[in-house]
Design a protein around this motif. Structure first.
Motif, PDB file in Angstrom:
ATOM      1  N   ARG A   1       0.838  -1.216   0.000  1.00  0.00           N
ATOM      2  CA  ARG A   1       0.000   0.000   0.000  1.00  0.00           C
ATOM      3  C   ARG A   1       0.864   1.254   0.000  1.00  0.00           C
ATOM      4  O   ARG A   1       0.603   2.199  -0.738  1.00  0.00           O
ATOM      5  CB  ARG A   1      -0.938  -0.008   1.212  1.00  0.00           C
ATOM      6  N   ASP A   2       1.939   1.245   0.808  1.00  0.00           N
ATOM      7  CA  ASP A   2       2.843   2.409   0.854  1.00  0.00           C
ATOM      8  C   ASP A   2       3.472   2.655  -0.523  1.00  0.00           C
ATOM      9  O   ASP A   2       3.540   3.795  -0.994  1.00  0.00           O
ATOM     10  CB  ASP A   2       3.964   2.193   1.882  1.00  0.00           C
ATOM     11  N   ILE A   3       3.907   1.571  -1.152  1.00  0.00           N
ATOM     12  CA  ILE A   3       4.557   1.695  -2.473  1.00  0.00           C
ATOM     13  C   ILE A   3       3.548   2.237  -3.483  1.00  0.00           C
ATOM     14  O   ILE A   3       3.826   3.154  -4.254  1.00  0.00           O
ATOM     15  CB  ILE A   3       5.116   0.327  -2.922  1.00  0.00           C
ATOM     16  N   PHE A   4       2.360   1.677  -3.451  1.00  0.00           N
ATOM     17  CA  PHE A   4       1.282   2.059  -4.378  1.00  0.00           C
ATOM     18  C   PHE A   4       0.969   3.546  -4.248  1.00  0.00           C
ATOM     19  O   PHE A   4       0.847   4.269  -5.234  1.00  0.00           O
ATOM     20  CB  PHE A   4       0.057   1.211  -4.046  1.00  0.00           C
ATOM     21  N   GLN A   5       0.874   4.000  -2.998  1.00  0.00           N
ATOM     22  CA  GLN A   5       0.537   5.407  -2.779  1.00  0.00           C
ATOM     23  C   GLN A   5       1.669   6.328  -3.208  1.00  0.00           C
ATOM     24  O   GLN A   5       1.448   7.411  -3.722  1.00  0.00           O
ATOM     25  CB  GLN A   5       0.199   5.658  -1.311  1.00  0.00           C
ATOM     26  N   ASP A   6       2.924   5.881  -3.008  1.00  0.00           N
ATOM     27  CA  ASP A   6       4.066   6.736  -3.364  1.00  0.00           C
ATOM     28  C   ASP A   6       4.249   6.837  -4.878  1.00  0.00           C
ATOM     29  O   ASP A   6       4.592   7.885  -5.399  1.00  0.00           O
ATOM     30  CB  ASP A   6       5.366   6.192  -2.747  1.00  0.00           C
ATOM     31  N   ILE A   7       4.026   5.737  -5.587  1.00  0.00           N
ATOM     32  CA  ILE A   7       4.343   5.730  -7.020  1.00  0.00           C
ATOM     33  C   ILE A   7       3.219   6.352  -7.849  1.00  0.00           C
ATOM     34  O   ILE A   7       3.478   6.960  -8.891  1.00  0.00           O
ATOM     35  CB  ILE A   7       4.704   4.303  -7.517  1.00  0.00           C
ATOM     36  N   ARG A   8       1.991   6.229  -7.423  1.00  0.00           N
ATOM     37  CA  ARG A   8       0.796   6.865  -7.998  1.00  0.00           C
ATOM     38  C   ARG A   8       0.806   7.019  -9.517  1.00  0.00           C
ATOM     39  O   ARG A   8       1.399   7.928 -10.042  1.00  0.00           O
ATOM     40  CB  ARG A   8       0.617   8.273  -7.425  1.00  0.00           C
TER      41      ARG A   8
ATOM     42  N   ASN B   1      -4.219  -2.744  -7.636  1.00  0.00           N
ATOM     43  CA  ASN B   1      -4.575  -2.273  -8.979  1.00  0.00           C
ATOM     44  C   ASN B   1      -6.005  -2.653  -9.341  1.00  0.00           C
ATOM     45  O   ASN B   1      -6.727  -1.885  -9.967  1.00  0.00           O
ATOM     46  CB  ASN B   1      -3.627  -2.880 -10.026  1.00  0.00           C
ATOM     47  N   ARG B   2      -6.392  -3.870  -8.931  1.00  0.00           N
ATOM     48  CA  ARG B   2      -7.755  -4.334  -9.276  1.00  0.00           C
ATOM     49  C   ARG B   2      -8.813  -3.532  -8.563  1.00  0.00           C
ATOM     50  O   ARG B   2      -9.887  -3.270  -9.113  1.00  0.00           O
ATOM     51  CB  ARG B   2      -7.914  -5.806  -8.867  1.00  0.00           C
ATOM     52  N   PHE B   3      -8.520  -3.120  -7.313  1.00  0.00           N
ATOM     53  CA  PHE B   3      -9.597  -2.529  -6.500  1.00  0.00           C
ATOM     54  C   PHE B   3      -9.579  -1.005  -6.443  1.00  0.00           C
ATOM     55  O   PHE B   3     -10.445  -0.409  -5.829  1.00  0.00           O
ATOM     56  CB  PHE B   3      -9.584  -3.132  -5.100  1.00  0.00           C
ATOM     57  N   HIS B   4      -8.568  -0.365  -7.066  1.00  0.00           N
ATOM     58  CA  HIS B   4      -8.568   1.101  -7.092  1.00  0.00           C
ATOM     59  C   HIS B   4      -8.888   1.571  -8.498  1.00  0.00           C
ATOM     60  O   HIS B   4      -8.057   1.445  -9.392  1.00  0.00           O
ATOM     61  CB  HIS B   4      -7.199   1.653  -6.674  1.00  0.00           C
ATOM     62  N   ALA B   5     -10.061   2.109  -8.664  1.00  0.00           N
ATOM     63  CA  ALA B   5     -10.464   2.538 -10.002  1.00  0.00           C
ATOM     64  C   ALA B   5      -9.710   3.805 -10.412  1.00  0.00           C
ATOM     65  O   ALA B   5      -9.415   4.012 -11.577  1.00  0.00           O
ATOM     66  CB  ALA B   5     -11.962   2.777 -10.027  1.00  0.00           C
ATOM     67  N   SER B   6      -9.359   4.655  -9.422  1.00  0.00           N
ATOM     68  CA  SER B   6      -8.816   5.968  -9.781  1.00  0.00           C
ATOM     69  C   SER B   6      -7.289   5.982  -9.933  1.00  0.00           C
ATOM     70  O   SER B   6      -6.741   6.853 -10.589  1.00  0.00           O
ATOM     71  CB  SER B   6      -9.247   7.001  -8.744  1.00  0.00           C
TER      72      SER B   6
END
Ligand SMILES: O=P(O)(O)OC[C@H]1O[C@H](OP(=O)(O)OP(=O)(O)O)[C@H](O)[C@@H]1O
Ligand code: HPA
Length: 250
Positions: free
Chosen positions: A49-56, A84-89
Motif C-alpha cells: 500500500r505504501d509503495i502504491f501510494q508513493d508511485i501513484r 490495482n484491481r480494486f482502485h479505479a482511480s
C-alpha cells in the motif's frame, strides 16, 4: 528509510517450533520461529500500500534480487496487483525483471558481490525501479547493486527489503521500504537460505548456525589440510565424508 519498520528486539526469542508445522527434515536444525508466515503477509500488504501510494499512476519495474528475494517478491507483487484491481482511480502498471547476485558462503559475506545472471539491465533506462530484496545484512550487496543500477540511468530507484539486520559492522544502508528490523542472528526460511538449505520453509526461523559453522570448518580443515591417508581409520574417502556432512545438514 521513508517509513518505520517493525523492530524485533534483541532479547526476543520468538515462538517455539512445537507450535508450528516444521518439515521433519529441518526439525533438529532450527531454534525458534522468528516471524510467522501470516505476519509476513500482513506486513507485506502494508508495504504494498505504501509503495502504491508513493508511485501513484506511474509505471513501475519491480526488480527481484534472486534467489533469496523470490518469495517476498511474489507476495509483494500479488498485493500490488490486488491494489490495482480494486482502485479505479489510481493504477500502477507493473513490469517484472530479475537479477541474480551472490556474495554469501555459509553465514559469511565474502565481500565479493557478483552478478551471476538475470535480465538485460539496459531495459531499466528511464524506468522507475523498485528493487525487491529479502534481507539487508551488512548492506554491502545493496550498496554494490545500487551503484551498478545507476550506470543504466533509471528514472528513479527505490528499495524494498523484507528484513534489515541490526549489526554493528553494517554499512548503514537503509531501504526505502522495510518489513522488519531483526537482531544480529542468522535467519532462514521464506526463501532465505543457509548454503541453499531452508529455502523451502514458509516461516522465518532462527537457525543453529554455530553448529553448522563448526561442522563446516572441521570438514574443510580435514579435506584441505590433512592427507586422506592419515584419516583412513576415521573416514573412508572425502566423498563419504561429504555425504555424511550433508546428511547431518539435512
Ligand atoms: O547485506 P549483505 O551482507 O550484503 O547480505 C545480503 C545479501 O545476502 C543474500 O544473498 P546471497 O549472496 O546469500 O545469495 P542468495 O540470495 O542467492 O541467497 C541476500 O539475499 C542479500 O542479497
Ligand atoms: O541472515 C541471513 N540469512 C540468510 N541469508 C542471508 N544473507 C545475508 N544474511 C542472511
Amino acid at each position: 528509510m521513508s517509513k518505520d519498520c517493525i523492530k524485533i528486539a534483541d532479547d526476543y526469542t520468538g515462538y517455539a517450533l512445537s507450535n508450528f508445522c516444521v518439515p521433519r527434515h529441518y526439525e533438529e536444525d532450527l531454534e525458534n520461529v522468528l516471524i510467522p508466515w501470516g505476519l509476513i503477509q500482513d506486513r507485506t500488504e502494508r508495504l504494498a500500500r505504501d509503495i502504491f501510494q508513493d508511485i501513484r499512476d506511474e509505471p513501475l519495474t519491480a526488480l527481484c534480487v534472486l534467489k533469496g528475494g523470490y518469495r517476498f517478491y511474489t507476495d509483494l507483487l500479488d498485493k500490488l496487483t490486488t491494489l490495482n484491481r480494486f482502485h479505479a482511480s489510481v493504477s500502477v502498471q507493473l513490469h517484472v525483471d530479475f537479477i541474480r547476485l551472490k556474495s554469501y558462503e555459509n553465514d559469511d559475506s565474502t565481500g565479493d558481490i557478483r552478478v551471476i545472471g538475470g535480465d538485460n539491465l539496459s531495459n531499466l533506462r528511464g524506468h522507475n525501479v523498485l528493487v525487491v530484496e529479502d534481507i539487508i545484512d551488512t548492506g554491502r550487496t545493496m550498496s554494490r547493486l545500487l551503484a551498478i543500477l545507476q550506470k543504466y540511468e533509471p528514472k528513479s530507484v527505490k528499495v524494498a527489503s523484507l528484513l534489515v539486520k541490526r549489526r554493528p559492522d553494517s554499512t548503514g544502508y537503509r531501504p526505502d521500504y522495510c518489513g522488519f528490523e531483526v537482531p544480529d542472528k542468522f535467519v532462514v526460511g521464506y526463501a532465505l537460505d543457509y548454503n541453499e538449505y531452508f529455502r523451502d520453509l514458509n516461516v522465518s526461523m532462527l537457525c543453529w548456525i554455530y553448529y553448522y559453522t563448526c561442522l563446516y570448518s572441521f570438514a574443510s580443515f580435514c579435506l584441505t589440510e590433512i592427507p586422506l591417508s592419515a584419516l583412513s581409520g576415521f573416514l573412508i574417502s572425502s566423498d563419504t565424508f561429504n555425504s555424511h556432512l550433508k546428511l547431518l545438514l539435512m
